[in-house]
Write a protein that holds these residues in place. Structure first.
Motif, PDB file in Angstrom:
ATOM      1  N   THR A 203       0.822  -1.221   0.000  1.00 29.71           N
ATOM      2  CA  THR A 203       0.000   0.000   0.000  1.00 29.71           C
ATOM      3  C   THR A 203       0.852   1.267   0.000  1.00 29.71           C
ATOM      4  O   THR A 203       0.750   2.110   0.891  1.00 29.71           O
ATOM      5  CB  THR A 203      -0.974   0.022   1.215  1.00 29.71           C
ATOM      6  OG1 THR A 203      -0.210  -0.108   2.428  1.00 29.71           O
ATOM      7  CG2 THR A 203      -1.961  -1.128   1.152  1.00 29.71           C
ATOM      8  N   LYS A 212      -4.790   5.030   4.664  1.00 33.39           N
ATOM      9  CA  LYS A 212      -5.052   3.640   5.041  1.00 33.39           C
ATOM     10  C   LYS A 212      -5.688   3.562   6.427  1.00 33.39           C
ATOM     11  O   LYS A 212      -5.218   4.206   7.365  1.00 33.39           O
ATOM     12  CB  LYS A 212      -3.726   2.880   5.031  1.00 33.39           C
ATOM     13  CG  LYS A 212      -3.850   1.387   5.216  1.00 33.39           C
ATOM     14  CD  LYS A 212      -2.487   0.720   5.061  1.00 33.39           C
ATOM     15  CE  LYS A 212      -2.557  -0.771   5.244  1.00 33.39           C
ATOM     16  NZ  LYS A 212      -1.234  -1.398   5.051  1.00 33.39           N
ATOM     17  N   ASP A 215      -9.172  -2.234   9.272  1.00 31.94           N
ATOM     18  CA  ASP A 215     -10.575  -2.605   9.370  1.00 31.94           C
ATOM     19  C   ASP A 215     -10.972  -2.700  10.840  1.00 31.94           C
ATOM     20  O   ASP A 215     -10.259  -3.301  11.631  1.00 31.94           O
ATOM     21  CB  ASP A 215     -10.813  -3.944   8.682  1.00 31.94           C
ATOM     22  CG  ASP A 215     -12.289  -4.239   8.550  1.00 31.94           C
ATOM     23  OD1 ASP A 215     -12.835  -3.979   7.470  1.00 31.94           O
ATOM     24  OD2 ASP A 215     -12.892  -4.707   9.532  1.00 31.94           O
ATOM     25  N   SER A 319      -6.494  -6.685   7.423  1.00 36.43           N
ATOM     26  CA  SER A 319      -7.671  -6.138   6.755  1.00 36.43           C
ATOM     27  C   SER A 319      -7.678  -4.627   6.884  1.00 36.43           C
ATOM     28  O   SER A 319      -7.522  -4.098   7.975  1.00 36.43           O
ATOM     29  CB  SER A 319      -8.939  -6.710   7.385  1.00 36.43           C
ATOM     30  OG  SER A 319      -8.807  -8.117   7.505  1.00 36.43           O
ATOM     31  N   TYR A 320      -7.852  -3.966   5.753  1.00 36.76           N
ATOM     32  CA  TYR A 320      -7.827  -2.505   5.773  1.00 36.76           C
ATOM     33  C   TYR A 320      -8.646  -1.968   4.614  1.00 36.76           C
ATOM     34  O   TYR A 320      -8.969  -2.680   3.664  1.00 36.76           O
ATOM     35  CB  TYR A 320      -6.384  -1.981   5.667  1.00 36.76           C
ATOM     36  CG  TYR A 320      -5.618  -2.596   4.522  1.00 36.76           C
ATOM     37  CD1 TYR A 320      -4.786  -3.690   4.737  1.00 36.76           C
ATOM     38  CD2 TYR A 320      -5.756  -2.106   3.216  1.00 36.76           C
ATOM     39  CE1 TYR A 320      -4.113  -4.286   3.685  1.00 36.76           C
ATOM     40  CE2 TYR A 320      -5.084  -2.702   2.158  1.00 36.76           C
ATOM     41  CZ  TYR A 320      -4.260  -3.795   2.399  1.00 36.76           C
ATOM     42  OH  TYR A 320      -3.603  -4.394   1.359  1.00 36.76           O
ATOM     43  N   ALA A 321      -8.962  -0.692   4.734  1.00 34.03           N
ATOM     44  CA  ALA A 321      -9.620   0.026   3.646  1.00 34.03           C
ATOM     45  C   ALA A 321      -8.857   1.336   3.449  1.00 34.03           C
ATOM     46  O   ALA A 321      -7.922   1.635   4.193  1.00 34.03           O
ATOM     47  CB  ALA A 321     -11.078   0.293   4.001  1.00 34.03           C
ATOM     48  N   ARG A 338      -7.618  -2.194  -1.073  1.00 30.91           N
ATOM     49  CA  ARG A 338      -8.418  -2.787  -0.005  1.00 30.91           C
ATOM     50  C   ARG A 338      -8.057  -4.247   0.164  1.00 30.91           C
ATOM     51  O   ARG A 338      -7.826  -4.946  -0.809  1.00 30.91           O
ATOM     52  CB  ARG A 338      -9.904  -2.714  -0.391  1.00 30.91           C
ATOM     53  CG  ARG A 338     -10.837  -3.319   0.615  1.00 30.91           C
ATOM     54  CD  ARG A 338     -11.850  -2.320   1.015  1.00 30.91           C
ATOM     55  NE  ARG A 338     -12.402  -2.623   2.297  1.00 30.91           N
ATOM     56  CZ  ARG A 338     -13.648  -2.305   2.641  1.00 30.91           C
ATOM     57  NH1 ARG A 338     -14.430  -1.696   1.802  1.00 30.91           N
ATOM     58  NH2 ARG A 338     -14.073  -2.586   3.857  1.00 30.91           N
ATOM     59  N   ARG A 384     -16.296   0.524  -5.151  1.00 33.56           N
ATOM     60  CA  ARG A 384     -16.863   0.675  -3.802  1.00 33.56           C
ATOM     61  C   ARG A 384     -18.108  -0.204  -3.630  1.00 33.56           C
ATOM     62  O   ARG A 384     -18.301  -0.824  -2.589  1.00 33.56           O
ATOM     63  CB  ARG A 384     -17.252   2.135  -3.546  1.00 33.56           C
ATOM     64  CG  ARG A 384     -16.075   3.086  -3.423  1.00 33.56           C
ATOM     65  CD  ARG A 384     -15.587   3.159  -1.988  1.00 33.56           C
ATOM     66  NE  ARG A 384     -14.563   4.169  -1.819  1.00 33.56           N
ATOM     67  CZ  ARG A 384     -13.454   4.002  -1.112  1.00 33.56           C
ATOM     68  NH1 ARG A 384     -13.222   2.847  -0.513  1.00 33.56           N
ATOM     69  NH2 ARG A 384     -12.572   4.961  -0.992  1.00 33.56           N
ATOM     70  N   ALA A 387     -17.113  -3.764  -3.419  1.00 34.86           N
ATOM     71  CA  ALA A 387     -16.432  -3.991  -2.139  1.00 34.86           C
ATOM     72  C   ALA A 387     -17.432  -4.064  -0.995  1.00 34.86           C
ATOM     73  O   ALA A 387     -17.291  -4.879  -0.084  1.00 34.86           O
ATOM     74  CB  ALA A 387     -15.410  -2.884  -1.881  1.00 34.86           C
ATOM     75  N   TYR A 391     -17.684  -7.377   1.141  1.00 35.76           N
ATOM     76  CA  TYR A 391     -17.380  -7.202   2.560  1.00 35.76           C
ATOM     77  C   TYR A 391     -18.515  -7.773   3.414  1.00 35.76           C
ATOM     78  O   TYR A 391     -18.289  -8.487   4.390  1.00 35.76           O
ATOM     79  CB  TYR A 391     -17.185  -5.718   2.879  1.00 35.76           C
ATOM     80  CG  TYR A 391     -16.753  -5.439   4.310  1.00 35.76           C
ATOM     81  CD1 TYR A 391     -15.402  -5.347   4.631  1.00 35.76           C
ATOM     82  CD2 TYR A 391     -17.688  -5.287   5.326  1.00 35.76           C
ATOM     83  CE1 TYR A 391     -15.003  -5.099   5.931  1.00 35.76           C
ATOM     84  CE2 TYR A 391     -17.300  -5.039   6.624  1.00 35.76           C
ATOM     85  CZ  TYR A 391     -15.955  -4.939   6.926  1.00 35.76           C
ATOM     86  OH  TYR A 391     -15.557  -4.703   8.210  1.00 35.76           O
TER      87      TYR A 391
END
Lengths: 467, 86
Positions: A203, A212, A215, A319-321, A338, A384, A387, A391
């Motif tokens: 990232t 960043k 999650d 886990s991240y967005a 993501r 989005r 996702a 998700y």
């Protein structure tokens, strides 16, 4: 790899003084994994001057070895499908889930009760737009990623291997981005009109631009390796399905094992669980792996007869967005945008499909000579939305995985669940099975007498983060 | 579609036969009857409910909504049969 610089007349930018300032490239792609190679293939084929900066020397191992059918349209469109077909990867016709459920079940009463269960799906059960076949592939990512990167190069992208992008400077010139790179012993700057961040879990832009966000719900962790000689027919639910991906549930909450064929004799095996469980194991990877696998004696037995080929590798910071997945002169694709969880093998598919969506907007932006954020609105909206759906699907799966199995076996929902498993998320609002599953979870949560109530998992995220 | 055309006794018999064959290895000692506490004895669990619902949908032409999967409704074969018929 080629390192030639191509200059063209029509892609420079005018300075306030009216001088023409050339960028080295129209688009610089950070990362030569599947997302970066795919973006570069599309863009170079459309005539843009593209460079790919890959920090490693391919081939190199990588996690994420099972594809879903939603990769097929993209691989076909960029023209690499023949090379993939000829690479000898194992065909993947479906997916299987197994369990040996022993939680809170009374042992009085009947003898010989077997509480294990299994479920399977075949991709052929549902026709998918743009998909011309009943299978996808399991891949050795070292080979697969190299094929894709070479393909991007054959389409005209300049590939710089061993070139690490340290920073992207967006501020010193309003029309250009300057990439500060490390190439062997040297630091080198390149200029580009825009950047595609396909740096995967590194990232690069997300970290640099502080976009960043970890999650709030998922904090899973994986430990994985390759085994030689695992008898996959023994692990299979039915004959003929031994080369499906297998997800083996462990009788430990939120924990499961992947089993992915790499070739005739090699199998990738990984344990996924909550990160704090691994912390409790005091970093002893081998012991941790075998402790978890041993909670399923059938699995332990099979794996102990096989030979481990690689060191154990771990994946943390899971886990991240991103608060933004695009902006003036940049977009993020694949894991750089993501990452949630590997349960549905969506990683490579998201990489390819997000690259496809991004490339479409970038090609239009290039025509317009404008790389500002509004140009990437279609990409952002579609990604989005997809996702959000995947998700929630993942969240429901962890919250109440019995529900997933129930829906798979219910003829009213089976194909709709399969659609999600195929990775076919991009062209509609919400799959109806997802709506029904959400309502069902709410019902089970509010009714303590519901037989599934005790099976509610601790991971609970009915409302995904708004970004 | 419902199984109103089937009598409650027929439904009970079909359920007992299915549970015996599917979950109890044929139940050689004939331990299962319509009053057997299925949940307490561990005959039915969260996954087996799914298998049982599929059987009821397929063989008894009755769709029991997943919202109805409660301890009260699935206590024993008698209760399940009542759910199917009414």
């Amino acid at each position: 790899m080629r390192q030639a610089f191509l200059w063209s007349e029509n892609s420079g930018c005018a300075t306030p003084k009216g001088e023409h300032v050339e960028a080295d490239f129209d688009v610089a792609v950070i990362g030569g994994g599947p997302a970066g190679s795919t973006a570069a293939s599309y863009l170079a084929s459309a005539g843009l001057r593209v460079a790919v900066f890959e920090s490693e020397l391919f081939p190199r191992p990588h996690v994420g070895e099972s594809l879903v059918p939603a990769t097929t349209p993209v691989l076909t469109e960029i023209g690499v499908m023949n090379d993939i077909d000829n690479a000898g990867f194992p065909k993947k016709y479906g997916a299987a889930w197994t369990s040996a459920e022993t939680r809170d079940l009374p042992r009085n009463g009947f003898t010989g009760l077997d509480h294990s269960w299994a479920a399977e799906v075949m991709f052929v059960e549902r026709d998918q737009p743009e998909v011309d076949r009943d299978y996808t592939y399991h891949v050795d990512r070292a080979k697969f990623d190299l094929i894709l990167l070479k393909h991007a190069e054959s389409r005209g992208a300049d590939v710089f291997s061993g070139a690490r992008v340290l920073r992207a400077d967006f501020d010193s010139d309003p029309k250009l981005v300057t990439l500060h790179c490390r190439l062997g012993p040297r630091s080198v700057d390149f200029t580009t009109r825009m950047v595609v961040d396909a740096s995967g879990r590194h990232t690069v832009l997300g970290r640099q631009l502080k976009l960043k966000v970890p999650d709030p719900v998922f904090n899973q962790y994986a430990i994985h390796t390759w085994f030689e000689g695992l008898d996959r027919t023994k692990m299979a639910v039915n004959t003929g399905t031994e080369d499906y991906i297998h997800v083996h549930f462990l009788p430990i909450e939120d924990s499961w094992v992947w089993q992915i064929p790499i070739d005739d004799t090699i199998t990738s095996v990984g344990v996924v669980t909550q990160k704090e469980r691994f912390a409790a194991a005091k970093d002893d990877r081998e012991k941790f792996f075998w402790d978890f696998v041993s909670s399923r004696p059938d699995l332990r037995e099979g794996l102990q007869e096989a030979k481990r080929l690689r060191e154990f590798k771990t994946e943390g910071d899971y886990s991240y967005a991103m608060k933004q997945i695009c902006g003036d002169r940049f977009v993020m694709v694949g894991d750089a945008a993501r990452f949630v969880d590997p349960i549905f093998s969506s990683g490579v598919s998201v990489a390819l499909n997000s690259a496809r969506l991004a490339a479409k907007d970038i090609i239009a932006a290039n025509k317009a000579g404008d790389f500002s954020r509004p140009r990437f609105a279609a990409f952002e909206t579609k990604l989005r939305r997809a996702a959000r759906n995947w998700y929630e699907f993942i969240s429901i799966y962890y919250r109440l995985n019995v529900l997933f199995t129930a829906f798979v076996q219910d003829p009213r929902y089976r194909l709709d669940v399969l659609k999600m498993l195929q990775g076919d998320f991009y062209d509609e609002d919400e799959p109806k099975a997802l709506t029904a599953m959400r309502e069902m979870v709410q019902e089970v949560e509010s009714n303590p007498d519901h037989l599934w109530h005790p099976y509610l998992g601790t991971i609970r995220a009915m409302n995904p983060p708004s970004f | 579609m419902t199984a109103a055309h089937l009598s409650e006794q027929v439904v009970k018999d079909k359920l007992i036969e299915f549970i015996r064959e599917t979950f109890l290895s044929g139940d050689p000692d004939r331990e299962l009857d319509e009053g057997t506490p299925l949940l307490e004895w561990g005959v039915i669990d969260s996954m087996r409910i799914v298998v049982l619902l599929a059987f009821i949908r397929r063989e008894l032409s009755t769709d029991i909504p997943m919202t109805q999967i409660s301890g009260a409704n699935f206590r024993n074969v008698r209760k399940i049969a009542a759910l199917v018929v009414h």
